[in-house]
Design a protein around this motif. Structure first.
Motif, mmCIF file in Angstrom:
data_model
loop_
_atom_site.group_PDB
_atom_site.id
_atom_site.type_symbol
_atom_site.label_atom_id
_atom_site.label_comp_id
_atom_site.label_asym_id
_atom_site.label_seq_id
_atom_site.Cartn_x
_atom_site.Cartn_y
_atom_site.Cartn_z
ATOM 1 N N GLN A 153 30.601 1.144 -43.080
ATOM 2 C CA GLN A 153 31.473 1.397 -41.939
ATOM 3 C C GLN A 153 31.184 2.775 -41.346
ATOM 4 O O GLN A 153 31.133 2.939 -40.125
ATOM 5 C CB GLN A 153 32.934 1.282 -42.365
ATOM 6 C CG GLN A 153 33.914 1.389 -41.222
ATOM 7 C CD GLN A 153 35.345 1.208 -41.693
ATOM 8 O OE1 GLN A 153 35.609 1.141 -42.878
ATOM 9 N NE2 GLN A 153 36.264 1.130 -40.754
ATOM 10 N N ALA A 154 30.977 3.760 -42.217
ATOM 11 C CA ALA A 154 30.670 5.111 -41.740
ATOM 12 C C ALA A 154 29.333 5.118 -40.990
ATOM 13 O O ALA A 154 29.207 5.762 -39.937
ATOM 14 C CB ALA A 154 30.638 6.090 -42.913
ATOM 15 N N LYS A 155 28.351 4.396 -41.526
ATOM 16 C CA LYS A 155 27.051 4.320 -40.839
ATOM 17 C C LYS A 155 27.208 3.657 -39.475
ATOM 18 O O LYS A 155 26.614 4.101 -38.482
ATOM 19 C CB LYS A 155 26.047 3.538 -41.689
ATOM 20 C CG LYS A 155 25.522 4.297 -42.878
ATOM 21 C CD LYS A 155 24.535 3.453 -43.665
ATOM 22 C CE LYS A 155 24.063 4.173 -44.924
ATOM 23 N NZ LYS A 155 23.159 3.334 -45.726
ATOM 24 N N ALA A 156 28.003 2.577 -39.440
ATOM 25 C CA ALA A 156 28.210 1.878 -38.169
ATOM 26 C C ALA A 156 28.908 2.787 -37.160
ATOM 27 O O ALA A 156 28.519 2.832 -35.983
ATOM 28 C CB ALA A 156 29.024 0.603 -38.401
ATOM 29 N N GLU A 157 29.924 3.512 -37.626
ATOM 30 C CA GLU A 157 30.626 4.425 -36.727
ATOM 31 C C GLU A 157 29.706 5.552 -36.259
ATOM 32 O O GLU A 157 29.741 5.948 -35.093
ATOM 33 C CB GLU A 157 31.867 4.989 -37.419
ATOM 34 C CG GLU A 157 32.979 3.974 -37.604
ATOM 35 C CD GLU A 157 34.193 4.526 -38.331
ATOM 36 O OE1 GLU A 157 34.266 5.755 -38.531
ATOM 37 O OE2 GLU A 157 35.060 3.716 -38.692
ATOM 38 N N ALA A 158 28.875 6.059 -37.186
ATOM 39 C CA ALA A 158 27.936 7.114 -36.805
ATOM 40 C C ALA A 158 26.945 6.592 -35.769
ATOM 41 O O ALA A 158 26.634 7.276 -34.782
ATOM 42 C CB ALA A 158 27.207 7.642 -38.036
ATOM 43 N N SER A 159 26.458 5.367 -35.982
ATOM 44 C CA SER A 159 25.527 4.778 -35.011
ATOM 45 C C SER A 159 26.201 4.610 -33.658
ATOM 46 O O SER A 159 25.588 4.870 -32.617
ATOM 47 C CB SER A 159 25.036 3.423 -35.518
ATOM 48 O OG SER A 159 24.319 3.566 -36.706
ATOM 49 N N LYS A 160 27.458 4.184 -33.684
ATOM 50 C CA LYS A 160 28.195 4.009 -32.424
ATOM 51 C C LYS A 160 28.382 5.352 -31.722
ATOM 52 O O LYS A 160 28.203 5.454 -30.512
ATOM 53 C CB LYS A 160 29.556 3.368 -32.706
ATOM 54 C CG LYS A 160 30.362 3.108 -31.473
ATOM 55 C CD LYS A 160 31.704 2.486 -31.795
ATOM 56 C CE LYS A 160 32.510 2.328 -30.516
ATOM 57 N NZ LYS A 160 33.875 1.926 -30.776
ATOM 58 N N ILE A 161 28.734 6.381 -32.513
ATOM 59 C CA ILE A 161 28.921 7.721 -31.936
ATOM 60 C C ILE A 161 27.610 8.226 -31.338
ATOM 61 O O ILE A 161 27.584 8.785 -30.236
ATOM 62 C CB ILE A 161 29.472 8.697 -32.998
ATOM 63 C CG1 ILE A 161 30.920 8.330 -33.333
ATOM 64 C CG2 ILE A 161 29.380 10.136 -32.527
ATOM 65 C CD1 ILE A 161 31.489 9.075 -34.532
ATOM 66 N N ILE A 162 26.510 8.004 -32.063
ATOM 67 C CA ILE A 162 25.192 8.433 -31.568
ATOM 68 C C ILE A 162 24.844 7.684 -30.285
ATOM 69 O O ILE A 162 24.358 8.272 -29.314
ATOM 70 C CB ILE A 162 24.114 8.243 -32.652
ATOM 71 C CG1 ILE A 162 24.333 9.252 -33.787
ATOM 72 C CG2 ILE A 162 22.718 8.379 -32.069
ATOM 73 C CD1 ILE A 162 23.464 9.018 -35.004
ATOM 74 N N ALA A 163 25.108 6.366 -30.286
ATOM 75 C CA ALA A 163 24.811 5.575 -29.090
ATOM 76 C C ALA A 163 25.659 6.041 -27.912
ATOM 77 O O ALA A 163 25.154 6.169 -26.779
ATOM 78 C CB ALA A 163 25.044 4.089 -29.372
ATOM 79 N N ASP A 164 26.950 6.296 -28.177
ATOM 80 C CA ASP A 164 27.823 6.798 -27.104
ATOM 81 C C ASP A 164 27.328 8.148 -26.590
ATOM 82 O O ASP A 164 27.334 8.403 -25.375
ATOM 83 C CB ASP A 164 29.270 6.916 -27.600
ATOM 84 C CG ASP A 164 29.926 5.562 -27.843
ATOM 85 O OD1 ASP A 164 29.373 4.548 -27.363
ATOM 86 O OD2 ASP A 164 30.981 5.535 -28.521
ATOM 87 N N ALA A 165 26.908 9.023 -27.509
ATOM 88 C CA ALA A 165 26.395 10.334 -27.107
ATOM 89 C C ALA A 165 25.130 10.189 -26.268
ATOM 90 O O ALA A 165 24.958 10.896 -25.260
ATOM 91 C CB ALA A 165 26.128 11.196 -28.342
ATOM 92 N N GLN A 166 24.252 9.258 -26.689
ATOM 93 C CA GLN A 166 23.021 9.048 -25.913
ATOM 94 C C GLN A 166 23.348 8.518 -24.515
ATOM 95 O O GLN A 166 22.724 8.921 -23.529
ATOM 96 C CB GLN A 166 22.087 8.088 -26.649
ATOM 97 C CG GLN A 166 21.412 8.714 -27.853
ATOM 98 C CD GLN A 166 20.556 7.722 -28.627
ATOM 99 O OE1 GLN A 166 20.678 6.523 -28.470
ATOM 100 N NE2 GLN A 166 19.697 8.259 -29.490
ATOM 101 N N GLN A 167 24.334 7.627 -24.452
ATOM 102 C CA GLN A 167 24.732 7.115 -23.135
ATOM 103 C C GLN A 167 25.303 8.244 -22.280
ATOM 104 O O GLN A 167 25.015 8.333 -21.074
ATOM 105 C CB GLN A 167 25.776 5.992 -23.292
ATOM 106 C CG GLN A 167 25.197 4.692 -23.798
ATOM 107 C CD GLN A 167 26.277 3.613 -23.983
ATOM 108 O OE1 GLN A 167 27.456 3.898 -23.896
ATOM 109 N NE2 GLN A 167 25.833 2.385 -24.234
ATOM 110 N N ALA A 168 26.124 9.102 -22.912
ATOM 111 C CA ALA A 168 26.687 10.225 -22.164
ATOM 112 C C ALA A 168 25.572 11.159 -21.684
ATOM 113 O O ALA A 168 25.599 11.637 -20.532
ATOM 114 C CB ALA A 168 27.691 10.982 -23.032
ATOM 115 N N ILE A 169 24.602 11.417 -22.573
ATOM 116 C CA ILE A 169 23.463 12.273 -22.201
ATOM 117 C C ILE A 169 22.693 11.647 -21.053
ATOM 118 O O ILE A 169 22.320 12.335 -20.084
ATOM 119 C CB ILE A 169 22.552 12.532 -23.423
ATOM 120 C CG1 ILE A 169 23.274 13.437 -24.430
ATOM 121 C CG2 ILE A 169 21.220 13.134 -22.994
ATOM 122 C CD1 ILE A 169 22.564 13.559 -25.764
ATOM 123 N N ASN A 170 22.446 10.351 -21.153
ATOM 124 C CA ASN A 170 21.723 9.659 -20.077
ATOM 125 C C ASN A 170 22.510 9.708 -18.772
ATOM 126 O O ASN A 170 21.928 9.902 -17.686
ATOM 127 C CB ASN A 170 21.423 8.211 -20.460
ATOM 128 C CG ASN A 170 20.311 8.113 -21.492
ATOM 129 O OD1 ASN A 170 19.475 9.009 -21.596
ATOM 130 N ND2 ASN A 170 20.289 7.033 -22.242
#
Length: 164
Positions: A97-114
């Motif tokens: 669950q922590a890995k999934a949340e971290a992946s989601k946070i990273i994906a959200d951050a990448q989307q925000a960066i983009n």
């Protein structure tokens, strides 16, 4: 010395008294005494038999207790094993669950960066567009004056843009 060597009559009366006491005891005391001794013997035998029975029951109970203890130890070991497995499962689920949340946070951050990158590019394009419009406006104003002046003006504008 008369007591050490009794007379025959004295001896006879002692013998008669002994026989009478013996017969009275035999008639009234022997049977109850023997009966009570037999009862006592039977009670003792019964108590010994009961003790043996209790001893056998205690041995059986001890055997049952040992088997129950062994069974309880097995159940305890099984419960500990299940608890460890449950703990490992919960820990693994938490990690996943922590890995999934971290992946989601990273994906959200990448989307925000983009998104910010696209916004910055849009701003740059808008600025470039404004600058092109300004340059074009100035070029058009100078175009009316002549071609030589126009080239010189464009070159000066290009030089000023490169410097900024």
């Amino acid at each position: 010395m008369g007591l050490l060597t009794p007379d025959l009559g004295y001896f006879f009366w002692i013998f008669v008294a002994f026989v009478v006491v013996f017969l009275v005891l035999k008639k009234f005391a022997w049977k109850p005494i023997i009966k009570s001794l037999n009862e006592r013997e039977q009670n003792i035998a019964g108590a010994i038999a009961s003790a043996e029975k209790v001893k056998a029951e205690m041995a059986q109970l001890q055997s049952e207790n040992e088997s129950l203890l062994a069974k309880a130890r097995e159940e305890r070991a099984q419960l500990l094993k299940e608890a460890r497995e449950t703990k490992d499962k919960i820990v693994n689920e938490a990690k996943e669950q922590a890995k999934a949340e971290a992946s989601k946070i990273i994906a959200d951050a990448q989307q925000a960066i983009n998104a910010q990158k696209m916004a910055a590019l849009t701003d740059v394009k808008n600025e470039v567009g404004k600058m092109v419009i300004e340059v074009s406006e100035k070029v058009l104003k100078q175009q009316l004056a002549g071609a030589d002046k126009q080239e010189a003006y464009i070159n000066s504008l290009v030089n000023s843009i490169k410097l900024n």
